[in-house]
Every structure is written in structure tokens, then in C-alpha cells.
Design a protein around this motif. Sequence first.
Motif, PDB file in Angstrom:
ATOM      1  N   ALA A 175      38.292 -63.254 -74.680  1.00 27.16           N
ATOM      2  CA  ALA A 175      39.149 -62.435 -74.038  1.00 27.16           C
ATOM      3  C   ALA A 175      38.509 -61.337 -73.624  1.00 27.16           C
ATOM      4  N   VAL A 176      37.547 -60.735 -74.345  1.00 29.55           N
ATOM      5  CA  VAL A 176      36.635 -59.598 -73.838  1.00 29.55           C
ATOM      6  C   VAL A 176      35.857 -59.925 -72.703  1.00 29.55           C
ATOM      7  N   LEU A 177      35.276 -60.848 -72.545  1.00 24.56           N
ATOM      8  CA  LEU A 177      34.721 -61.457 -71.286  1.00 24.56           C
ATOM      9  C   LEU A 177      35.235 -61.527 -70.059  1.00 24.56           C
ATOM     10  N   ARG A 178      36.590 -61.929 -70.303  1.00 28.78           N
ATOM     11  CA  ARG A 178      37.469 -62.325 -69.230  1.00 28.78           C
ATOM     12  C   ARG A 178      38.268 -60.876 -68.897  1.00 28.78           C
ATOM     13  N   GLN A 179      38.222 -60.013 -69.936  1.00 32.00           N
ATOM     14  CA  GLN A 179      38.646 -58.667 -69.686  1.00 32.00           C
ATOM     15  C   GLN A 179      37.673 -57.644 -68.781  1.00 32.00           C
ATOM     16  N   ALA A 180      36.308 -58.129 -69.150  1.00 34.65           N
ATOM     17  CA  ALA A 180      35.331 -57.285 -68.293  1.00 34.65           C
ATOM     18  C   ALA A 180      35.266 -57.922 -66.774  1.00 34.65           C
TER      19      ALA A 180
ATOM     20  N   GLN B 182      30.797 -42.708 -74.028  1.00 31.17           N
ATOM     21  CA  GLN B 182      30.921 -42.600 -72.580  1.00 31.17           C
ATOM     22  C   GLN B 182      30.122 -41.624 -71.946  1.00 31.17           C
ATOM     23  N   ILE B 183      29.970 -40.573 -72.560  1.00 28.10           N
ATOM     24  CA  ILE B 183      29.085 -39.356 -72.118  1.00 28.10           C
ATOM     25  C   ILE B 183      27.564 -39.857 -72.080  1.00 28.10           C
ATOM     26  N   ARG B 184      27.256 -40.793 -72.849  1.00 30.09           N
ATOM     27  CA  ARG B 184      25.606 -41.163 -72.928  1.00 30.09           C
ATOM     28  C   ARG B 184      25.540 -42.296 -71.614  1.00 30.09           C
ATOM     29  N   LEU B 185      26.518 -43.157 -71.619  1.00 27.42           N
ATOM     30  CA  LEU B 185      26.586 -43.973 -70.352  1.00 27.42           C
ATOM     31  C   LEU B 185      26.492 -43.147 -68.970  1.00 27.42           C
ATOM     32  N   ALA B 186      27.593 -42.177 -68.966  1.00 31.44           N
ATOM     33  CA  ALA B 186      27.691 -41.326 -67.920  1.00 31.44           C
ATOM     34  C   ALA B 186      26.140 -40.807 -67.323  1.00 31.44           C
TER      35      ALA B 186
ATOM     36  N   ILE C 294      24.275 -51.597 -69.047  1.00 31.03           N
ATOM     37  CA  ILE C 294      24.915 -53.236 -69.740  1.00 31.03           C
ATOM     38  C   ILE C 294      25.380 -52.868 -70.964  1.00 31.03           C
ATOM     39  N   PRO C 295      26.361 -51.901 -71.223  1.00 27.68           N
ATOM     40  CA  PRO C 295      26.653 -51.610 -72.761  1.00 27.68           C
ATOM     41  C   PRO C 295      27.663 -53.099 -73.164  1.00 27.68           C
ATOM     42  N   GLY C 296      27.447 -53.213 -74.477  1.00 27.82           N
ATOM     43  CA  GLY C 296      27.815 -54.568 -75.219  1.00 27.82           C
ATOM     44  C   GLY C 296      28.739 -54.211 -76.097  1.00 27.82           C
ATOM     45  N   THR C 297      30.008 -54.918 -76.404  1.00 26.66           N
ATOM     46  CA  THR C 297      30.822 -54.727 -77.285  1.00 26.66           C
ATOM     47  C   THR C 297      31.778 -56.120 -77.712  1.00 26.66           C
ATOM     48  N   GLY C 298      32.385 -56.262 -78.798  1.00 29.48           N
ATOM     49  CA  GLY C 298      33.234 -57.161 -78.763  1.00 29.48           C
ATOM     50  C   GLY C 298      34.647 -56.750 -79.102  1.00 29.48           C
ATOM     51  N   ASP C 299      34.815 -55.531 -78.780  1.00 27.82           N
ATOM     52  CA  ASP C 299      36.075 -54.879 -79.147  1.00 27.82           C
ATOM     53  C   ASP C 299      36.735 -54.455 -77.644  1.00 27.82           C
ATOM     54  N   PRO C 300      38.021 -54.952 -77.490  1.00 31.07           N
ATOM     55  CA  PRO C 300      38.344 -54.696 -76.080  1.00 31.07           C
ATOM     56  C   PRO C 300      38.621 -53.178 -75.812  1.00 31.07           C
ATOM     57  N   LYS C 301      39.038 -52.649 -76.695  1.00 33.13           N
ATOM     58  CA  LYS C 301      39.361 -50.869 -76.296  1.00 33.13           C
ATOM     59  C   LYS C 301      37.917 -50.361 -76.117  1.00 33.13           C
ATOM     60  N   HIS C 302      36.917 -50.752 -76.873  1.00 30.54           N
ATOM     61  CA  HIS C 302      35.436 -50.028 -76.467  1.00 30.54           C
ATOM     62  C   HIS C 302      35.175 -50.613 -74.900  1.00 30.54           C
ATOM     63  N   LEU C 303      35.274 -51.855 -74.649  1.00 30.53           N
ATOM     64  CA  LEU C 303      35.015 -52.193 -73.364  1.00 30.53           C
ATOM     65  C   LEU C 303      35.475 -51.558 -72.442  1.00 30.53           C
ATOM     66  N   ALA C 304      36.954 -51.214 -72.473  1.00 31.39           N
ATOM     67  CA  ALA C 304      37.672 -50.524 -71.444  1.00 31.39           C
ATOM     68  C   ALA C 304      37.101 -49.050 -71.460  1.00 31.39           C
ATOM     69  N   GLU C 305      36.750 -48.406 -72.489  1.00 36.38           N
ATOM     70  CA  GLU C 305      36.245 -47.154 -72.289  1.00 36.38           C
ATOM     71  C   GLU C 305      34.781 -47.119 -71.857  1.00 36.38           C
ATOM     72  N   ASN C 306      33.872 -48.240 -72.298  1.00 38.05           N
ATOM     73  CA  ASN C 306      32.495 -48.041 -71.520  1.00 38.05           C
ATOM     74  C   ASN C 306      32.605 -48.393 -70.133  1.00 38.05           C
ATOM     75  N   VAL C 307      33.610 -49.307 -69.497  1.00 34.86           N
ATOM     76  CA  VAL C 307      33.592 -49.395 -68.111  1.00 34.86           C
ATOM     77  C   VAL C 307      34.202 -48.287 -67.651  1.00 34.86           C
TER      78      VAL C 307
ATOM     79  N   GLY D 200      31.994 -45.058 -65.974  1.00 36.54           N
ATOM     80  CA  GLY D 200      31.376 -45.226 -64.674  1.00 36.54           C
ATOM     81  C   GLY D 200      31.934 -44.318 -64.009  1.00 36.54           C
ATOM     82  N   ALA D 201      33.122 -43.738 -63.941  1.00 38.74           N
ATOM     83  CA  ALA D 201      33.906 -42.594 -63.248  1.00 38.74           C
ATOM     84  C   ALA D 201      33.769 -41.441 -63.530  1.00 38.74           C
ATOM     85  N   LEU D 202      33.041 -41.240 -64.521  1.00 37.39           N
ATOM     86  CA  LEU D 202      32.736 -39.960 -65.216  1.00 37.39           C
ATOM     87  C   LEU D 202      31.556 -39.101 -64.347  1.00 37.39           C
ATOM     88  N   ARG D 203      31.755 -37.800 -63.870  1.00 41.33           N
ATOM     89  CA  ARG D 203      30.756 -37.239 -63.253  1.00 41.33           C
ATOM     90  C   ARG D 203      30.327 -35.925 -63.990  1.00 41.33           C
ATOM     91  N   LEU D 204      29.078 -35.832 -64.580  1.00 45.61           N
ATOM     92  CA  LEU D 204      28.716 -34.743 -65.043  1.00 45.61           C
ATOM     93  C   LEU D 204      28.155 -33.567 -63.944  1.00 45.61           C
TER      94      LEU D 204
END
Length: 304
Positions: free
Chosen positions: A52-57, A252-256, A268-281, A284-288
Amino acid sequence: MSDTRDRPATAAGTWRLGDLTVNRVGFGAMRLTGGVPFGRGGGRSDRERSTAVLRQAVELGVNHIDTAAFYFSATRSANELINTALAPYPDDLVITSKVWPGRNPSGEWWWAEPGQLRGQVEENLRQLGRDHLDVVNLRLPQSWATRSVAEHFGALTELRDAGLVRHLGVSNVTSEQLAEARVIAPVVCVQNSYSVDAPGADQKLLRECGDLEIAYVPFFAIAGGGRESGAGATDDEAVLAVARAHGASPAQIRLAWTLAQGPHVLAIPGTGDPKHLAENVAAGALRLSDEEMARLGTVGRADG
């Protein structure tokens, strides 16, 4: 509703892996198997949740997945989970794998001779159910930092010429090894450990890749020094302060911050948690701001 709202992985823009265009926020499959593929055995994961995480990604706009045949636990294989979840594959999906390290069924590590790389590529193909691999990274051992990559990279080039591989990359390399590989064949990406607390040598190679228009694809961008064990329970105060200012998580800040290093830098952040997946993705919209980037630039630096 805009495409960025529907597919947030598009918010950070795109880059090219050879003739393949990918969104800069991708997905790493290592943790799908319920742990990390280091040591004997491995952890357990819920198969339905992992697929499900893969399909959500993919639904979120991810079209670049990083994997390997040696990503497996006692009951799960990342490649087979990808096959189950996503085949028949979307036309724009790019799957990147890596060879040279391998693991036997008991989880014991081994390192391939040049002539054994074909078997590793073919194992990835079987597990993924594909006729060719989009990108294969030659993943170097830590002990190889001062040694030649020519024999192994040359063997991969032969597999590319045979149609089993479309594009080649290198992983865990030095600037000198990248230059050596590029004499043999085009290199579309460099995949090295890199994070906000990375040493200066990694920063130099990142800039070099930008000048060469080669994708730089950090692993452990979130985990940092925690590496395979994952992010620690505490984080540097600079990361925490910027996270509070944006109402975001430290991950998220580390990824941004990582994505802000250049348009050629992918995540290429990895996770098996749907919530963390949504946060990681969403990262990409954060601007520092420039001030925030400068503050984060002191993390892990002795002169910070």
C-alpha cells in the motif's frame, strides 16, 4: 486542483537520469521489508501495508524508486514487494537498483567479482519482473576508497551494451573514482551518503556532479549519522528551530535542505509508514530562507 496538489512529489521539480526524467522526490525501498538488510535474518513487515505504501508513493507523484536485490528480510523482498504492488509498471516509473554487494539466503554478505555482476543484474530482473533495469549503480565497498573501479564498471558497461541495463551510476565513490568511471561509460547519477551533517568532502563531490550535470542522489539524508539505524530520537537545535518555524518535522527540514543543495540533487527517503511517506513527499514543497540555510549549514561542522 493543481497537479502539485494532487501529486506533491512534483513540487520540487524534475531532473534527468540519462534520457529518463524523474521527479526529484523519490522513494527508497530499503525499509519496506521490516528492518534494514544488514546482519543475519532481518525484521518483519506487513505485506499489505508495504504494498500500500508503494502504491501511495506512485499516487503522490513518485516516479523514481531505489531498490536492490539484497534488500530482504526473513519473509520479505523489496523487489518482490515492488513487483506485487506496481506491475504492470507505469510508463514513467524509473526503478534504480545497485550491484556488487550481495547476500546469501542466510543474510550473509558477499561481494561480487566482475564476472558475477551479470548474475546480480539478472536476479534483480527476475524479482522485479522486468526485461531491463532503468539504472544500475555500482555500489563500492567502504574499503575500496583508493582502488580502481575500472574492472567492475567495465563489466557493467557490457551488460548495458547487451540491453540488460539502460543507464549506469556509481555509489559510495570518490571524485577520482567517478572520473575513472566516466572515461569508461557515461554516468547518470552518484549515490553517496549525505545529509545536513555531512563532511566537506561530500559537499565537494555534490558540487562537482552539478557542474557535470550528473544527478546526486543522497542516501541517509534523514538518518544522517544514524545511517541504517535511522534518525535518532533527538536532533540538532538548528534543525529543530527551523522545523518549528515551518510547522514541519525535523525529517522534512533535512529533506528540504538536501533538495536545496542544487537542482541536480534527488531525494530517496524510505519508510514503511504511510504517514511518514506523505510527510517525506510533502517536504519537496518546503522552501528554506537563506538565513535558515546558513543556520543549517553549521550542523555537524566543527567550525559551526
